[in-house]
Design a protein around this motif. Structure first.
Motif, short mmCIF file in Angstrom:
data_model
loop_
_atom_site.label_atom_id
_atom_site.label_comp_id
_atom_site.label_asym_id
_atom_site.label_seq_id
_atom_site.Cartn_x
_atom_site.Cartn_y
_atom_site.Cartn_z
N LEU A 24 53.21 -26.42 0.29
CA LEU A 24 52.17 -27.39 -0.23
C LEU A 24 51.04 -26.50 -1.05
CD1 LEU A 24 51.94 -29.83 2.60
CD2 LEU A 24 52.90 -30.35 0.48
N PRO A 25 50.65 -26.98 -2.38
CA PRO A 25 49.56 -26.36 -2.85
C PRO A 25 48.42 -26.30 -2.10
CG PRO A 25 50.76 -27.96 -4.31
CD PRO A 25 51.13 -28.09 -2.86
N TYR A 26 47.80 -27.22 -1.19
CA TYR A 26 46.63 -27.61 -0.55
C TYR A 26 47.05 -26.99 0.88
CZ TYR A 26 49.24 -32.11 -0.04
OH TYR A 26 50.07 -32.98 -0.10
N GLN A 27 47.87 -26.27 1.07
CA GLN A 27 48.07 -25.69 2.68
C GLN A 27 46.84 -25.04 3.06
OE1 GLN A 27 51.01 -25.86 3.84
NE2 GLN A 27 50.43 -25.51 5.60
N LYS A 28 45.99 -24.36 2.55
CA LYS A 28 45.03 -23.97 2.95
C LYS A 28 44.04 -24.73 3.96
CE LYS A 28 41.59 -24.18 -0.79
NZ LYS A 28 40.54 -23.53 -1.56
N TYR A 29 44.10 -26.17 3.25
CA TYR A 29 43.41 -26.88 4.23
C TYR A 29 43.93 -27.31 5.47
CZ TYR A 29 40.70 -27.96 -0.05
OH TYR A 29 40.17 -27.80 -1.23
N ILE A 30 45.41 -27.31 5.61
CA ILE A 30 46.20 -27.50 6.70
C ILE A 30 46.00 -26.37 7.54
CG2 ILE A 30 48.29 -28.22 7.66
CD1 ILE A 30 49.00 -29.21 5.00
N ASP A 31 46.24 -25.14 7.13
CA ASP A 31 46.01 -24.12 7.98
C ASP A 31 44.54 -24.13 8.73
OD1 ASP A 31 48.60 -23.34 6.80
OD2 ASP A 31 47.80 -21.94 5.59
N ASP A 32 43.51 -24.63 8.00
CA ASP A 32 42.37 -24.50 8.69
C ASP A 32 42.34 -25.50 9.70
OD1 ASP A 32 41.22 -22.55 6.87
OD2 ASP A 32 40.43 -24.13 5.56
N SER A 33 42.97 -26.47 9.82
CA SER A 33 42.84 -27.48 10.79
C SER A 33 43.78 -26.98 12.10
CB SER A 33 43.56 -28.81 10.31
OG SER A 33 44.98 -28.83 10.26
N TRP A 34 44.72 -26.00 11.73
CA TRP A 34 45.68 -25.64 12.75
C TRP A 34 44.98 -24.45 13.42
CZ3 TRP A 34 50.86 -25.15 9.54
CH2 TRP A 34 51.34 -26.10 9.58
N LYS A 35 44.02 -23.88 12.79
CA LYS A 35 43.09 -22.73 13.53
C LYS A 35 42.35 -23.24 14.67
CE LYS A 35 42.89 -19.90 9.28
NZ LYS A 35 42.07 -19.55 8.38
N LYS A 36 42.23 -24.57 14.54
CA LYS A 36 41.24 -24.95 15.79
C LYS A 36 42.09 -25.24 17.13
CE LYS A 36 38.07 -26.93 16.33
NZ LYS A 36 36.60 -26.87 16.74
N TYR A 37 43.46 -25.17 17.04
CA TYR A 37 44.16 -25.16 18.23
C TYR A 37 43.59 -23.99 19.23
CZ TYR A 37 48.05 -26.01 21.12
OH TYR A 37 48.78 -26.36 22.42
N ASP A 48 50.83 -34.58 -1.88
CA ASP A 48 52.33 -34.99 -2.03
C ASP A 48 52.68 -35.12 -0.85
OD1 ASP A 48 55.12 -34.83 -2.19
OD2 ASP A 48 55.26 -33.05 -3.48
N LEU A 49 52.73 -36.58 -0.45
CA LEU A 49 52.80 -37.30 0.88
C LEU A 49 54.35 -37.17 1.28
CD1 LEU A 49 50.40 -40.36 0.47
CD2 LEU A 49 50.00 -37.95 1.48
N TYR A 50 55.30 -37.12 0.04
CA TYR A 50 56.64 -37.20 0.79
C TYR A 50 57.15 -35.85 1.28
CZ TYR A 50 61.86 -37.39 0.35
OH TYR A 50 63.03 -37.00 0.72
N ARG A 51 56.58 -34.60 0.44
CA ARG A 51 56.75 -33.52 1.17
C ARG A 51 56.04 -33.28 2.38
NH1 ARG A 51 56.15 -28.36 -2.78
NH2 ARG A 51 54.65 -29.51 -3.74
N GLU A 52 54.88 -33.66 2.72
CA GLU A 52 54.14 -33.54 3.61
C GLU A 52 54.99 -34.37 4.89
OE1 GLU A 52 49.84 -34.59 4.08
OE2 GLU A 52 50.03 -34.45 2.05
N MET A 53 55.70 -35.46 4.53
CA MET A 53 56.46 -36.10 5.68
C MET A 53 57.75 -35.38 5.90
SD MET A 53 57.83 -40.08 5.25
CE MET A 53 58.95 -39.66 3.90
N MET A 54 58.23 -34.70 5.10
CA MET A 54 59.49 -34.01 5.19
C MET A 54 59.15 -32.85 6.08
SD MET A 54 61.65 -35.92 4.26
CE MET A 54 63.18 -34.65 4.59
#
Length: 529
Positions: free
Chosen positions: A296-309, A352-358
């Motif tokens: 995903l082009p905006y993967q950095k935002y998702i990665d940042d959320s995972w860093k809280k684990y 891209d909600l479809y790719r996120e869903m997959m």
């Protein structure tokens, strides 16, 4: 000394720095007069309710806090215990906002009087919660034992009868900052009562992240040390140095947003043989293009959320998530976390909600393969029992709901060939839960809804109708309306005849339930079957 105190009230639009310095230089001489003025105020709170609190009282309280004057503590308790008598707080919010820091500066060891204030249901919540926050400092500085703090928090949880959101938000804040893992189940109960403000503290998953986080100092606070640093920046004082150029801030924010939009678009438009925008130095086709975690082009935002684990501990004096859960359970939890944790993706980013869903589907399928052997190796009779042992951030019910919702979406949107694949996956998921757990409770409604989807899209309407009729004979009372709703839905899909619903209603012997069914029927009269 009276001259110094008078200076605090002379020009209230300016911070009285010189007077504060004089007071600090004459600390031993002025303490008695400062205490006297605050005590006089506490004895005449009603007199001041219709007007602003005198500035010399505010200066006196903060100076005495800096001086660590313990005689101030019972006076403060008296002031705040009177708050409920009028419409205006006894103390302006400039004081109440830092009340917890003032109290820990002057605390005389009398926990009973502090607790009486916290447990006073007549006074304002903000005053009580500020006092309760003091326990974070008391515990971290060994002024109260873990056993005593846990006992008191448990007492408060029962005392407030799950009726005061502010208190419960603060109870959770105390538990997080003192890492009282023994109270995790108590917090889960508080969440079950929907008493935690999501906008303030987040959800249960954020709670788990926070209680295992030893690096976040967001909620840490210290005693009052310098009156000048505490007060000089207050908005009530005219201070050109502290004024912000809000237009400049607005422009900076707009520039940041535009820059991030450009970065996302740059990622979206990159060619297969171009350098990967992630900065790896590889070609895009050799890097993020084929990496499902970085697609995903905006993967950095998702990665940042995972860093809280929660991380593995780096000190011997702390506990981490692996001290409470088996590693295989943590691995399941990590997969669910990647799907279910709030991603904090800005609203201005086109998603891209479809790719996120997959991508989510892949993680959920992997999690399911790990969940199966865990369930088979244990004798869990209910999902609740599974959750008590295995679940960390998210209940198994949440896993089912997310996985089945994605499958349902794919079943609705895909061609016959792919639809059959996803129908088989949904059927496997449903049978797994029904084969391994007793689901006859209020949560079964989510399963009933998915059975309806399965029967409808697989064209097994007769099987579905019989399934729901049989379910009516055995389900709990609270589940009957959801089951009837599914039964009506499948019946209308098969017959497209409202009279068939009337036949089902006539057979119901419970008069109260029959009346509810007549209301439910109205939802189906104008549906397009």
């Amino acid at each position: 000394m009276n001259k110094i105190i008078k200076k605090f009230d002379e020009n209230t639009e300016l911070f009285a720095k010189e007077a504060v310095l004089e007071a600090k230089n004459n600390k031993d001489k002025i303490k008695k007069e400062l205490l006297s003025s605050v005590k006089e105020y506490s004895l005449n709170v009603e007199k001041y309710r219709a007007e602003d609190i005198p500035m010399h009282i505010i200066y006196a309280i903060i100076l005495l806090a800096e001086f660590k004057e313990k005689e101030l503590f019972p006076i403060l308790i008296n002031i705040y215990s009177q708050d409920y008598k009028g419409t205006r707080p006894a103390m302006d919010y400039c004081i109440t906002d830092i009340l917890h820091r003032i109290i820990i500066s002057v605390f005389d060891g009398n926990f009973a009087s502090l607790n009486n204030l916290i447990e006073n249901k007549k006074i304002r919540e903000f005053s009580k919660t500020q006092c309760l926050r003091c326990y974070i400092y008391f515990y971290n500085n060994k002024l109260i034992s873990q056993q005593d703090l846990e006992k008191y928090l448990k007492k408060l949880i029962k005392y407030y009868d799950y009726k005061d959101n502010d208190i419960y938000n603060t109870i959770m804040e105390v538990i997080i900052n003192t890492h009282l893992f023994n109270l995790i189940e108590d917090v889960k109960t508080i969440f079950d009562y929907h008493l935690i403000d999501f906008n303030i503290r987040g959800g249960y998953a954020e709670f788990i992240d926070d209680i295992f986080d030893y690096d976040d100092d967001l909620d840490k606070f210290e005693p009052i040390e310098d009156t000048i640093k505490e007060m000089s920046w207050w908005a009530c004082f005219k201070n050109k140095e502290s004024q912000q150029d809000y237009k400049e801030i607005e422009n900076q924010l707009e520039d940041k947003i535009q820059k991030e939009i450009i970065e996302v678009e740059k990622f979206t438009k990159v060619g297969r043989n171009d350098p990967c925008p992630c900065g790896s130095g590889k070609k895009y086709k050799k890097c993020c293009l084929n990496n499902p975690d970085k697609k995903l082009p905006y993967q950095k935002y998702i990665d940042d959320s995972w860093k809280k684990y929660p991380k593995r501990k780096n000190r011997d004096d702390i506990l981490d998530i692996y001290d409470f859960y088996q590693e295989e359970y943590v691995e399941i939890d990590k997969l669910l976390y990647k799907v279910l944790k709030n991603k904090n993706i800005p609203l201005f980013i086109k998603r891209d909600l479809y790719r996120e869903m997959m991508i989510s589907l892949n993680y959920l399928e992997e999690a399911f393969e790990k969940i199966k052997p865990v369930v088979s190796q244990n004798n869990f009779s209910t999902v609740h029992q599974y959750d008590e042992v295995v679940s960390i951030h998210f209940s198994l019910y949440v896993f089912f709901e997310e996985y089945s919702n994605i499958l349902e979406k794919l079943i609705e949107d895909n061609s016959d060939l792919k639809k059959k694949i996803y129908l088989n996956k949904l059927e496997e998921l449903l049978k797994f839960f029904y084969d391994n757990f007793d689901l006859n409770d209020e949560y079964e409604e989510i399963f009933i809804n998915k059975w309806t989807t399965l029967f409808y899209y697989s064209n097994q309407l007769d099987e579905g109708i019989n399934f729901m009729k049989n379910k009516l004979k055995h389900c709990i009372k609270e589940l009957k309306i959801p089951v009837y709703r599914s039964l009506f839905d499948l019946t209308m899909c098969k017959y497209e005849d409202v009279s068939k619903i009337d036949d089902l209603i006539k057979r119901e012997k419970d008069k109260t339930l029959k009346q509810e069914l007549l209301e439910l029927k109205k939802d189906f009269i104008f549906e397009d079957y």
